[in-house]
Structure formats: C-alpha cells, structure tokens
Design an enzyme around this catalytic site. Structure first.
Site, PDB file in Angstrom:
ATOM      1  N   VAL A   1       0.822  -1.209   0.000  1.00  0.00           N
ATOM      2  CA  VAL A   1       0.000   0.000   0.000  1.00  0.00           C
ATOM      3  C   VAL A   1       0.861   1.267   0.000  1.00  0.00           C
ATOM      4  CG1 VAL A   1      -1.589   1.351   1.439  1.00  0.00           C
ATOM      5  CG2 VAL A   1      -2.045  -1.044   1.002  1.00  0.00           C
TER       6      VAL A   1
ATOM      7  N   LYS B   1      -6.257  -3.253  -5.194  1.00  0.00           N
ATOM      8  CA  LYS B   1      -6.120  -4.702  -5.241  1.00  0.00           C
ATOM      9  C   LYS B   1      -4.711  -5.044  -5.689  1.00  0.00           C
ATOM     10  CE  LYS B   1      -9.459  -5.076  -8.350  1.00  0.00           C
ATOM     11  NZ  LYS B   1      -9.998  -3.715  -8.438  1.00  0.00           N
ATOM     12  N   GLU B   2      -4.027  -5.921  -4.965  1.00  0.00           N
ATOM     13  CA  GLU B   2      -2.716  -6.360  -5.429  1.00  0.00           C
ATOM     14  C   GLU B   2      -2.872  -6.975  -6.810  1.00  0.00           C
ATOM     15  OE1 GLU B   2      -0.853  -8.884  -2.498  1.00  0.00           O
ATOM     16  OE2 GLU B   2      -1.152  -7.382  -0.955  1.00  0.00           O
TER      17      GLU B   2
ATOM     18  N   LYS C   1     -13.982   0.270   5.401  1.00  0.00           N
ATOM     19  CA  LYS C   1     -12.976  -0.672   4.884  1.00  0.00           C
ATOM     20  C   LYS C   1     -13.280  -2.104   5.322  1.00  0.00           C
ATOM     21  CE  LYS C   1      -9.333  -2.345   3.076  1.00  0.00           C
ATOM     22  NZ  LYS C   1      -9.144  -2.484   1.650  1.00  0.00           N
TER      23      LYS C   1
ATOM     24  N   GLY D   1      -7.609 -15.846   0.357  1.00  0.00           N
ATOM     25  CA  GLY D   1      -6.385 -15.738   1.169  1.00  0.00           C
ATOM     26  C   GLY D   1      -5.884 -14.321   1.044  1.00  0.00           C
TER      27      GLY D   1
ATOM     28  N   CYS E   1      -5.299  -9.358   3.330  1.00  0.00           N
ATOM     29  CA  CYS E   1      -6.399  -8.528   3.832  1.00  0.00           C
ATOM     30  C   CYS E   1      -7.624  -9.304   4.288  1.00  0.00           C
ATOM     31  CB  CYS E   1      -6.795  -7.519   2.766  1.00  0.00           C
ATOM     32  SG  CYS E   1      -5.482  -6.338   2.454  1.00  0.00           S
TER      33      CYS E   1
ATOM     34  N   LYS F   1      -3.384 -15.027  -5.290  1.00  0.00           N
ATOM     35  CA  LYS F   1      -4.154 -14.707  -6.494  1.00  0.00           C
ATOM     36  C   LYS F   1      -3.155 -14.304  -7.579  1.00  0.00           C
ATOM     37  CE  LYS F   1      -5.025  -9.821  -5.677  1.00  0.00           C
ATOM     38  NZ  LYS F   1      -6.017  -8.774  -5.643  1.00  0.00           N
TER      39      LYS F   1
ATOM     40  N   ARG G   1       0.885 -14.243   1.734  1.00  0.00           N
ATOM     41  CA  ARG G   1       0.259 -14.234   3.055  1.00  0.00           C
ATOM     42  C   ARG G   1      -1.090 -14.951   3.009  1.00  0.00           C
ATOM     43  NH1 ARG G   1       1.296  -7.913   4.531  1.00  0.00           N
ATOM     44  NH2 ARG G   1       1.178  -7.693   2.283  1.00  0.00           N
TER      45      ARG G   1
HETATM   46  N1  LIG Z   1      -1.880  -5.303   0.632  1.00  0.00           N
HETATM   47  C1  LIG Z   1      -3.074  -4.898   0.232  1.00  0.00           C
HETATM   48  O1  LIG Z   1      -3.574  -5.301  -0.807  1.00  0.00           O
HETATM   49  C2  LIG Z   1      -3.857  -3.886   1.049  1.00  0.00           C
HETATM   50  C3  LIG Z   1      -4.966  -3.248   0.472  1.00  0.00           C
HETATM   51  C4  LIG Z   1      -5.660  -2.311   1.228  1.00  0.00           C
HETATM   52  C5  LIG Z   1      -5.281  -2.037   2.542  1.00  0.00           C
HETATM   53  N2  LIG Z   1      -4.207  -2.696   3.083  1.00  0.00           N
HETATM   54  C6  LIG Z   1      -3.813  -2.354   4.453  1.00  0.00           C
HETATM   55  O2  LIG Z   1      -2.720  -1.444   4.387  1.00  0.00           O
HETATM   56  C7  LIG Z   1      -1.794  -1.689   5.471  1.00  0.00           C
HETATM   57  C8  LIG Z   1      -0.417  -2.007   4.917  1.00  0.00           C
HETATM   58  O3  LIG Z   1      -0.503  -3.215   4.173  1.00  0.00           O
HETATM   59  P1  LIG Z   1       0.701  -3.740   3.262  1.00  0.00           P
HETATM   60  O4  LIG Z   1       0.221  -4.983   2.595  1.00  0.00           O
HETATM   61  O5  LIG Z   1       1.208  -2.616   2.436  1.00  0.00           O
HETATM   62  O6  LIG Z   1       1.774  -4.085   4.419  1.00  0.00           O
HETATM   63  P2  LIG Z   1       3.268  -4.642   4.263  1.00  0.00           P
HETATM   64  O7  LIG Z   1       3.441  -5.592   5.380  1.00  0.00           O
HETATM   65  O8  LIG Z   1       3.510  -5.078   2.859  1.00  0.00           O
HETATM   66  O9  LIG Z   1       4.174  -3.337   4.526  1.00  0.00           O
HETATM   67  C9  LIG Z   1       4.246  -2.671   5.745  1.00  0.00           C
HETATM   68  C10 LIG Z   1       5.570  -1.893   5.794  1.00  0.00           C
HETATM   69  O10 LIG Z   1       5.582  -1.080   6.958  1.00  0.00           O
HETATM   70  C11 LIG Z   1       6.906  -1.035   7.463  1.00  0.00           C
HETATM   71  N3  LIG Z   1       6.912  -0.593   8.857  1.00  0.00           N
HETATM   72  C12 LIG Z   1       6.490  -1.228   9.961  1.00  0.00           C
HETATM   73  N4  LIG Z   1       6.667  -0.458  11.067  1.00  0.00           N
HETATM   74  C13 LIG Z   1       7.189   0.720  10.640  1.00  0.00           C
HETATM   75  C14 LIG Z   1       7.573   1.908  11.275  1.00  0.00           C
HETATM   76  N5  LIG Z   1       7.444   2.062  12.599  1.00  0.00           N
HETATM   77  N6  LIG Z   1       8.079   2.910  10.536  1.00  0.00           N
HETATM   78  C15 LIG Z   1       8.208   2.767   9.203  1.00  0.00           C
HETATM   79  N7  LIG Z   1       7.857   1.656   8.538  1.00  0.00           N
HETATM   80  C16 LIG Z   1       7.355   0.631   9.233  1.00  0.00           C
HETATM   81  C17 LIG Z   1       7.393  -2.456   7.263  1.00  0.00           C
HETATM   82  O11 LIG Z   1       8.813  -2.534   7.311  1.00  0.00           O
HETATM   83  C18 LIG Z   1       6.808  -2.779   5.891  1.00  0.00           C
HETATM   84  O12 LIG Z   1       7.709  -2.441   4.854  1.00  0.00           O
HETATM   85  C19 LIG Z   1      -2.421  -2.823   6.285  1.00  0.00           C
HETATM   86  O13 LIG Z   1      -3.193  -2.276   7.318  1.00  0.00           O
HETATM   87  C20 LIG Z   1      -3.324  -3.513   5.279  1.00  0.00           C
HETATM   88  O14 LIG Z   1      -4.396  -4.186   5.892  1.00  0.00           O
HETATM   89  C21 LIG Z   1      -3.477  -3.586   2.364  1.00  0.00           C
END
Ligand SMILES: NC(=O)c1ccc[n+]([C@@H]2O[C@H](COP(=O)([O-])OP(=O)(O)OC[C@H]3O[C@@H](n4cnc5c(N)ncnc54)[C@H](O)[C@@H]3O)[C@@H](O)[C@H]2O)c1
Length: 440
Positions: A11, A157-158, A210, A263, A266, A327, A334
């Site tokens: 994100v 969406k990824e 959300k 899976g 999210c 997917k 994950r």
């Molecule tokens: N992946 C998706 O498709 C998606 C879609 C919508 C919403 N989200 C939400 O967005 C959020 C992030 O998801 P993601 O998949 O991008 O997570 P991710 O795990 O891929 O990335 C999170 C990043 O945050 C960094 N991080 C952690 N603590 C930190 C700090 N204190 N300072 C700076 N960086 C820090 C980590 O090192 C990591 O690189 C989640 O809440 C998720 O539910 C994800």
C-alpha cells in the site's frame, strides 16, 4: 504538495509512487533499512505490475525519495500517511503497535501543522488512539502544534494496484475539520478528474467502511463456495449456477467463482478483526464467523478430492502444482490457500513439484522454508514431469489456456485437480482427462 508515506509495503509504496506521479514531492519512509537501500537503487521489494517503471521514472524526476529517517522526512510535509502493517494479533484482533509507534514518532518530532492520515486498515476508534498518542508526545515536549487525524482507507487490489490507485472507484475520507477535507480533496482531485469520486464522512464510518467492504467480498466468496459444496451433493454444476445467478445485476459476476478459498494479506485478517471488534462490543457476529469457518474448510476441499482418488496415504505420489500466490498478479503469499494445501499433502506423504511465475522466492525463503519434499521447478511444464496428477491453485493468465496434449504427455496419468475452476469449459473428460473441479 510535500507528502510523506510511512511504510513501503504494497500500500505505502504504491500510494507514494502514484502521488509522486501526479507531481507531488513524496518521501517514502520505512524502518527496514535494507528495503530502503534497495528502493533508492530502484529495486522493488514486491512484485506489482507497472510499479518498477513508475518508481524508476519518479526517482529520476526527483519527485520520489526514500528514507529511514522519519523525523527529517516529515519536516515541511503537509500530509503524512501511515501505511504500515496491521497484522493479525494472537487473539485475531488487528495489531496496532506499528501504527501507534509511527504516531508516537510523529508526535515526538513534528514542528508544524500537519494532517496525519491512517491509510492502514485499522479498527474503529484507531484515529482517536493515534490522536491521543501524538498529543501525549506533544505534551511531553511542552509544545502546541495543531494537527488533524484523518481516515483514508485504501481499496487497491494487489495485481492491479496502480490502475486502482490512479483511477479509484472511490476515495473515502473520514475527517473532522474543513481544513483537512479541503487538503485531502486537493491531493486526490487529479485522481478523480472524470467524475466525483470523493466521499467524505465521519472518521469512525470511514474506518468501518474498509472492514465492511472486505467482509462483504469475503462473504460472497464463502457463500459461493458453500453453494458449490451443496451443488456437488445434489448433482448440480456450480459453474452453471454461477452464470445463472451472476446475470442478476443485484448479485453480479464478481467474487462468485467457486474455488479453494480466499487468502491474502487482507480478507483473512480483516474478517477476523471485524469479528473481534464486534465481540468487544458484546455482539456475536454470526455471519462473519460463518464466512471464516466456510473458508477454513474450503482450503482443504481439493485435498479431500485428492485423497478420495489416491487414498489417505500419499507416500510415493507426486503432485505437479501450478500456482502459489494467493491470487494472480502478485508475489504475496500471506494466507495463500496453497500453503495449507501443500503442507497437508506433504503431511500425507506426497512429494510436490511446484511452479509459480512470481511467488517461488517468497515460498522457498519464508513461507514454506525447510519443508521437505517440495521441489521448485523452473517452468509450469517441468512441474508436471512424471507427476501422478496436476493441481491448479492460482489462476495466472499463463495457466489459463495450456497445451493439454503436453500435460498428458508429462503426467503419469491424465488427472487434473482444478482448485480454481479454470478448465471446465475445455471438455477435459472428452480429451481423456480425469478432471476434478470444485462444485461438480
Ligand atoms: N496489501 C493490500 O492489498 C492492502 C490493500 C488495502 C489495505 N491494506 C492495508 O494497508 C496496510 C499495509 O498493508 P501492506 O500490505 O502494504 O503491508 P506490508 O506488510 O507489505 O508493509 C508494511 C511496511 O511497513 C513497514 N513498517 C512497519 N513499522 C514501521 C515503522 N514504525 N516505521 C516505518 N515503517 C514501518 C514495514 O517494514 C513494511 O515495509 C495494512 O493495514 C493492510 O491491511 C493492504
């Protein structure tokens, strides 16, 4: 506008890059120094179509920067996004430690009025916690600085993240002040040029939106999987039923494919977190609980089909698996159903030969690390060589229309287990295959 995005995962990196693409000056911050070092050279920690080129272009244009130093990065920034992970805690609730760590650091170092935006998916009431955390840090410093905390949940969406971000269906903003709403509008207007997609609401409703969106989509998937399981028992064909019900535009065709369960990073954690949020308010979320239970069972439906054919002792059997990612279009592993299926097959004695276009490194080095009897092959056809059956687990485009003669030649016997119902239009039985799908 000068913007900071904290967290460079799926994100944060996509959002930051897309904001810079629109001409903003963006710094993406992460605590993972290795990630930041690589990003500075244009090397991406994740696979997302189109992202690498966009990152490279914006680094070259001088609009996209990477740093591990939050306190320096936020100086002068008008908007600071928190986009760190909110993984599932031990009890199923969202773990807020990363979000609140960032909030604390912001409070400890901020020098001027800023808008702090929760982009991570967070439980209802988190914006208040973020606000309190920042205020406490400011009080400790004995300074008065105005700030807003806004909720801006992300719906990308990824696999299609760039398109989703650059042309969003909607931008949801939960905010309390006119100042914050106007700033957020200014930032997002270039993404919503063709028509109004900006939806403003109160902060708690934005946070809830959300979870409600993900729970609705997960419900559609579990509903269809349950219908598919009933179809098998009563002699109906879930694929025909899917087409039949999808034609009703109140239902629609999306998210009603029967398969081996949802899976990803999210749906599983957000469904669990919503259940937990309800529990905290003494409400038993029966439907949400059932959505999760159906999904847990669904991941193993394909294993049951395999053991019905080969018996419960799979020693001496080899399965050629196509697909690891949860997917297509991503390397994200994950909560991928493939993890549960592969572990179960190995537990029953099977050997696995697997191929995935993008997720093999993730699986090998982390998610299936050290799991014996799993061999990573360098092509989809190599994965089938001398295998007792083929198992399809991710519907990558390159798996959609394969050479079935080649498949037949490679397998010991022509047996296909289709966990994504991708091949039911190919009349595989007529081509001499024993073909197993979900819901028939
Ligand atoms: N992946 C998706 O498709 C998606 C879609 C919508 C919403 N989200 C939400 O967005 C959020 C992030 O998801 P993601 O998949 O991008 O997570 P991710 O795990 O891929 O990335 C999170 C990043 O945050 C960094 N991080 C952690 N603590 C930190 C700090 N204190 N300072 C700076 N960086 C820090 C980590 O090192 C990591 O690189 C989640 O809440 C998720 O539910 C994800």
């Amino acid at each position: 506008m000068k913007i900071v995005v904290v967290g460079t995962g799926y994100v944060g990196l996509v959002s930051g890059t897309c904001f810079s693409e629109m001409g903003n000056n963006v710094t993406c911050v992460d605590i993972d120094a290795t990630k930041i070092k690589k990003l500075k050279k244009g090397e991406l920690p994740i696979f997302e179509p189109g992202l690498e080129l966009m990152v490279a272009n914006n680094i070259a244009a001088g609009t996209l920067h990477f740093s591990t130093d939050l306190s320096t990065a936020i100086q002068g920034a008008e908007i600071i996004f928190i986009a760190v992970g909110t993984p599932m805690g031990d009890d199923g609730s969202a773990d807020l430690q990363y979000v609140l760590d960032v909030a604390k650091s912001i409070g400890e170092t901020i020098q001027h009025r800023s808008i702090i935006v929760d982009k991570s998916t967070v439980p209802i009431g988190t914006a208040d916690k973020v606000k309190t955390t920042i205020q406490k840090a400011l009080d400790k410093r004995n300074v008065t600085i105005e700030f807003d905390v806004v909720s801006n949940p992300e719906f990308l969406k990824e696999g299609a993240a760039i398109v989703d971000f650059m042309k969003p269906d909607r931008v949801v903003i939960g905010a309390e002040s006119h100042y914050a709403i106007e700033k957020m509008k200014q930032l997002y207007t270039p993404f919503c040029m063709s028509h109004e997609r900006f939806i403003t609401m109160d902060v708690r409703s934005a946070e809830m939106t959300k979870y409600a969106a993900n729970a609705m989509l997960a419900t559609k998937i579990s509903f269809m999987n349950e219908v598919a399981n009933i179809c098998e028992l009563v002699g109906a064909d879930a694929n025909q039923v899917r087409i039949g019900i999808g034609s009703d535009n109140r239902i629609g065709y999306s998210f009603i494919y029967p398969g081996c369960g949802y899976g990803g990073s999210c749906f599983p954690k957000d469904v669990k977190a919503l259940k937990k949020i309800a529990e905290e308010y003494n409400y038993k979320a029966n439907l949400i609980t059932a959505v999760e239970e159906v999904n847990d069972l669904q991941k193993l439906v394909i294993v049951h089909k395999i053991t019905s054919k080969f018996g419960k002792d799979l020693s001496g059997k080899t399965f050629g698996i196509w697909g690891l990612a949860f997917k297509p279009g991503t390397d994200d592993m994950r909560e991928a159903p493939s993890l549960y299926i592969i572990k179960e097959l190995v537990k029953l004695g099977a050997k696995i030969q697997v191929f995935d276009p993008k997720a093999m490194d993730e699986a090998r080095s982390f998610y299936l690390k050290g799991l014996k009897n799993v061999v990573y092959m360098n092509s989809k056809y190599a994965a089938l060589s001398n295998a007792d059956a083929m198992v399809l687990l991710t519907e990558w485009k390159e798996f959609r229309s394969p050479d079935f003669d080649e498949i037949k030649n490679l397998l010991k016997a022509p047996v296909i287990f289709d966990g994504r119902n991708q091949y039911n239009m190919f009349n595989l039985e007529k081509k001499g295959f024993e073909y197993y799908q979900i819901g028939k």
